[in-house]
Motif scaffolding. Structure first.
Motif, PDB file in Angstrom:
ATOM      1  N   ILE A  34       2.041 -15.833 108.019  1.00  0.00           N
ATOM      2  CA  ILE A  34       1.357 -17.137 108.015  1.00  0.00           C
ATOM      3  C   ILE A  34       0.353 -17.030 106.786  1.00  0.00           C
ATOM      4  CG2 ILE A  34       1.478 -17.786 110.552  1.00  0.00           C
ATOM      5  CD1 ILE A  34      -1.584 -17.051 110.650  1.00  0.00           C
ATOM      6  N   VAL A  35      -0.094 -18.247 106.119  1.00  0.00           N
ATOM      7  CA  VAL A  35      -1.014 -18.216 105.321  1.00  0.00           C
ATOM      8  C   VAL A  35      -2.257 -19.040 106.134  1.00  0.00           C
ATOM      9  CG1 VAL A  35      -1.778 -19.380 103.167  1.00  0.00           C
ATOM     10  CG2 VAL A  35       0.622 -18.301 103.517  1.00  0.00           C
ATOM     11  N   LEU A  36      -3.310 -18.157 106.344  1.00  0.00           N
ATOM     12  CA  LEU A  36      -4.392 -18.741 107.226  1.00  0.00           C
ATOM     13  C   LEU A  36      -5.428 -19.448 106.086  1.00  0.00           C
ATOM     14  CD1 LEU A  36      -5.490 -18.956 109.996  1.00  0.00           C
ATOM     15  CD2 LEU A  36      -6.775 -16.576 109.613  1.00  0.00           C
ATOM     16  N   LEU A  37      -5.682 -20.612 106.256  1.00  0.00           N
ATOM     17  CA  LEU A  37      -6.499 -21.431 105.342  1.00  0.00           C
ATOM     18  C   LEU A  37      -7.825 -22.016 106.041  1.00  0.00           C
ATOM     19  CD1 LEU A  37      -3.867 -23.950 103.816  1.00  0.00           C
ATOM     20  CD2 LEU A  37      -4.697 -21.814 103.005  1.00  0.00           C
ATOM     21  N   ASP A  38      -9.026 -21.504 105.572  1.00  0.00           N
ATOM     22  CA  ASP A  38     -10.048 -21.655 105.970  1.00  0.00           C
ATOM     23  C   ASP A  38     -10.762 -23.177 105.204  1.00  0.00           C
ATOM     24  OD1 ASP A  38     -12.958 -21.937 106.713  1.00  0.00           O
ATOM     25  OD2 ASP A  38     -13.361 -19.673 106.545  1.00  0.00           O
ATOM     26  N   ILE A  39     -10.719 -24.224 106.203  1.00  0.00           N
ATOM     27  CA  ILE A  39     -11.224 -25.296 105.384  1.00  0.00           C
ATOM     28  C   ILE A  39     -12.460 -25.904 105.634  1.00  0.00           C
ATOM     29  CG2 ILE A  39      -8.920 -26.392 105.556  1.00  0.00           C
ATOM     30  CD1 ILE A  39      -9.906 -28.144 107.850  1.00  0.00           C
ATOM     31  N   ARG A  40     -13.482 -24.995 105.836  1.00  0.00           N
ATOM     32  CA  ARG A  40     -14.787 -25.171 106.235  1.00  0.00           C
ATOM     33  C   ARG A  40     -15.776 -25.067 104.652  1.00  0.00           C
ATOM     34  NH1 ARG A  40     -17.433 -20.242 108.940  1.00  0.00           N
ATOM     35  NH2 ARG A  40     -15.480 -19.352 107.854  1.00  0.00           N
ATOM     36  N   HIS A  56      -9.759 -19.406 101.368  1.00  0.00           N
ATOM     37  CA  HIS A  56     -10.643 -20.769 101.601  1.00  0.00           C
ATOM     38  C   HIS A  56      -9.932 -21.748 100.721  1.00  0.00           C
ATOM     39  CE1 HIS A  56     -14.517 -23.001 100.395  1.00  0.00           C
ATOM     40  NE2 HIS A  56     -14.376 -23.283 101.717  1.00  0.00           N
ATOM     41  N   ALA A  57      -9.873 -22.862 101.416  1.00  0.00           N
ATOM     42  CA  ALA A  57      -9.404 -24.142 100.938  1.00  0.00           C
ATOM     43  C   ALA A  57     -10.319 -25.196 101.476  1.00  0.00           C
ATOM     44  CB  ALA A  57      -7.994 -24.358 101.314  1.00  0.00           C
ATOM     45  N   PRO A  58     -11.183 -25.663 100.705  1.00  0.00           N
ATOM     46  CA  PRO A  58     -12.044 -26.661 101.198  1.00  0.00           C
ATOM     47  C   PRO A  58     -11.216 -27.935 101.545  1.00  0.00           C
ATOM     48  CG  PRO A  58     -13.057 -25.976  98.991  1.00  0.00           C
ATOM     49  CD  PRO A  58     -11.606 -25.267  99.270  1.00  0.00           C
ATOM     50  N   ARG A  59     -11.604 -28.584 102.638  1.00  0.00           N
ATOM     51  CA  ARG A  59     -10.876 -29.589 103.105  1.00  0.00           C
ATOM     52  C   ARG A  59     -10.559 -30.918 101.958  1.00  0.00           C
ATOM     53  NH1 ARG A  59     -12.181 -34.358 106.823  1.00  0.00           N
ATOM     54  NH2 ARG A  59     -10.205 -35.119 107.577  1.00  0.00           N
ATOM     55  N   GLY A  60     -11.665 -31.183 101.102  1.00  0.00           N
ATOM     56  CA  GLY A  60     -11.514 -32.045 100.291  1.00  0.00           C
ATOM     57  C   GLY A  60     -10.587 -31.793  99.177  1.00  0.00           C
ATOM     58  N   LEU A  62      -7.513 -30.150  99.808  1.00  0.00           N
ATOM     59  CA  LEU A  62      -6.262 -29.774 100.430  1.00  0.00           C
ATOM     60  C   LEU A  62      -5.185 -30.536  99.587  1.00  0.00           C
ATOM     61  CD1 LEU A  62      -6.977 -29.307 104.060  1.00  0.00           C
ATOM     62  CD2 LEU A  62      -6.272 -27.540 102.532  1.00  0.00           C
ATOM     63  N   GLU A  63      -4.952 -31.573  99.650  1.00  0.00           N
ATOM     64  CA  GLU A  63      -3.943 -32.350  99.108  1.00  0.00           C
ATOM     65  C   GLU A  63      -3.733 -32.117  97.639  1.00  0.00           C
ATOM     66  OE1 GLU A  63      -5.636 -34.798 102.577  1.00  0.00           O
ATOM     67  OE2 GLU A  63      -6.520 -33.729 100.784  1.00  0.00           O
ATOM     68  N   PHE A  64      -4.645 -31.928  96.815  1.00  0.00           N
ATOM     69  CA  PHE A  64      -4.649 -31.379  95.468  1.00  0.00           C
ATOM     70  C   PHE A  64      -3.936 -30.207  95.148  1.00  0.00           C
ATOM     71  CE2 PHE A  64      -7.968 -34.691  95.860  1.00  0.00           C
ATOM     72  CZ  PHE A  64      -7.581 -35.366  94.867  1.00  0.00           C
ATOM     73  N   TRP A  65      -4.343 -29.166  96.329  1.00  0.00           N
ATOM     74  CA  TRP A  65      -4.154 -27.829  96.024  1.00  0.00           C
ATOM     75  C   TRP A  65      -2.683 -27.744  96.723  1.00  0.00           C
ATOM     76  CZ3 TRP A  65      -8.633 -24.218  97.205  1.00  0.00           C
ATOM     77  CH2 TRP A  65      -9.662 -24.341  96.324  1.00  0.00           C
ATOM     78  N   ILE A  66      -2.179 -28.510  97.622  1.00  0.00           N
ATOM     79  CA  ILE A  66      -0.805 -28.229  97.931  1.00  0.00           C
ATOM     80  C   ILE A  66       0.040 -29.047  97.133  1.00  0.00           C
ATOM     81  CG2 ILE A  66       0.676 -29.100  99.963  1.00  0.00           C
ATOM     82  CD1 ILE A  66      -1.703 -28.495 101.999  1.00  0.00           C
ATOM     83  N   ASP A  67      -0.005 -29.930  96.681  1.00  0.00           N
ATOM     84  CA  ASP A  67       0.933 -30.970  95.872  1.00  0.00           C
ATOM     85  C   ASP A  67       1.269 -30.103  94.748  1.00  0.00           C
ATOM     86  OD1 ASP A  67       2.436 -32.664  94.335  1.00  0.00           O
ATOM     87  OD2 ASP A  67       0.636 -34.280  94.117  1.00  0.00           O
ATOM     88  N   PRO A  68       2.591 -29.627  94.572  1.00  0.00           N
ATOM     89  CA  PRO A  68       3.032 -28.869  93.293  1.00  0.00           C
ATOM     90  C   PRO A  68       2.994 -29.859  92.199  1.00  0.00           C
ATOM     91  CG  PRO A  68       4.814 -29.302  94.830  1.00  0.00           C
ATOM     92  CD  PRO A  68       3.662 -29.970  95.536  1.00  0.00           C
ATOM     93  N   LEU A  85      -4.389 -23.890 109.402  1.00  0.00           N
ATOM     94  CA  LEU A  85      -5.888 -24.419 109.022  1.00  0.00           C
ATOM     95  C   LEU A  85      -6.712 -23.951 110.170  1.00  0.00           C
ATOM     96  CD1 LEU A  85      -3.622 -25.792 107.310  1.00  0.00           C
ATOM     97  CD2 LEU A  85      -5.310 -27.652 107.231  1.00  0.00           C
ATOM     98  N   PHE A  86      -8.222 -23.621 109.955  1.00  0.00           N
ATOM     99  CA  PHE A  86      -9.139 -23.776 110.880  1.00  0.00           C
ATOM    100  C   PHE A  86     -10.319 -24.248 110.112  1.00  0.00           C
ATOM    101  CE2 PHE A  86      -9.572 -19.506 108.963  1.00  0.00           C
ATOM    102  CZ  PHE A  86     -10.685 -19.235 108.917  1.00  0.00           C
ATOM    103  N   CYS A  87     -11.564 -24.621 111.081  1.00  0.00           N
ATOM    104  CA  CYS A  87     -12.513 -25.085 110.661  1.00  0.00           C
ATOM    105  C   CYS A  87     -13.563 -24.454 111.701  1.00  0.00           C
ATOM    106  CB  CYS A  87     -12.764 -26.549 110.382  1.00  0.00           C
ATOM    107  SG  CYS A  87     -12.514 -27.412 112.057  1.00  0.00           S
TER     108      CYS A  87
END
Length: 128
Positions: A34-40, A56-60, A62-68, A85-87
């Motif tokens: 898995i890729v474990l993403l800390d959105i805190r 670390h992938a701040p929630r704000g 996510l969409e920008f970092w995921i969209d290729p 994902l986890f917070c």
């Protein structure tokens, strides 16, 4: 018009997403499945520590970092591995997973109970 309480939004999201038990997340992370993403928020990471191996992938973002196609896309997100994902307490992660599913992200889940429970049960945590 009254707003929908966040507790209701979280409950509705949790009915539509996959939630993995923490022990399963530990096993999957250790086996690099898995890729474990800390959105805190970054302040939470500095104050409370982080799970070794989590990104670390701040929630704000996510969409920008995921969209290729986004100018902010991060290669860590271009994977066939499940994104988990986890917070802090699994509320933000539930909403984030639901939102990412809604935009077409597949193979995604949240970690049950969040980082607070992870730390409380004595699982591995790194601090600065």
């Amino acid at each position: 018009m009254p707003i929908t309480p966040v507790k209701t939004l979280v409950a509705e999201a949790k009915e539509q997403i996959e939630t993995l038990p923490q022990t399963e997340v530990e096993t999957l992370l250790a086996s690099d499945e898995i890729v474990l993403l800390d959105i805190r928020d970054i302040r939470e990471l500095k104050r409370d520590g982080r799970i070794p191996g989590a990104i670390h992938a701040p929630r704000g973002m996510l969409e920008f970092w995921i969209d290729p196609e986004s100018p902010y896309h991060k290669p860590d997100f271009a994977t066939d591995k499940k994104l988990v994902l986890f917070c802090a307490s699994a509320w933000r992660s539930a909403l984030a997973v639901k939102n990412l599913q809604d935009i077409g992200v597949e193979n995604i889940a949240e970690m049950a109970d969040g980082f607070s429970a992870w730390r409380s049960r004595g699982a591995a945590v790194e601090t600065d």
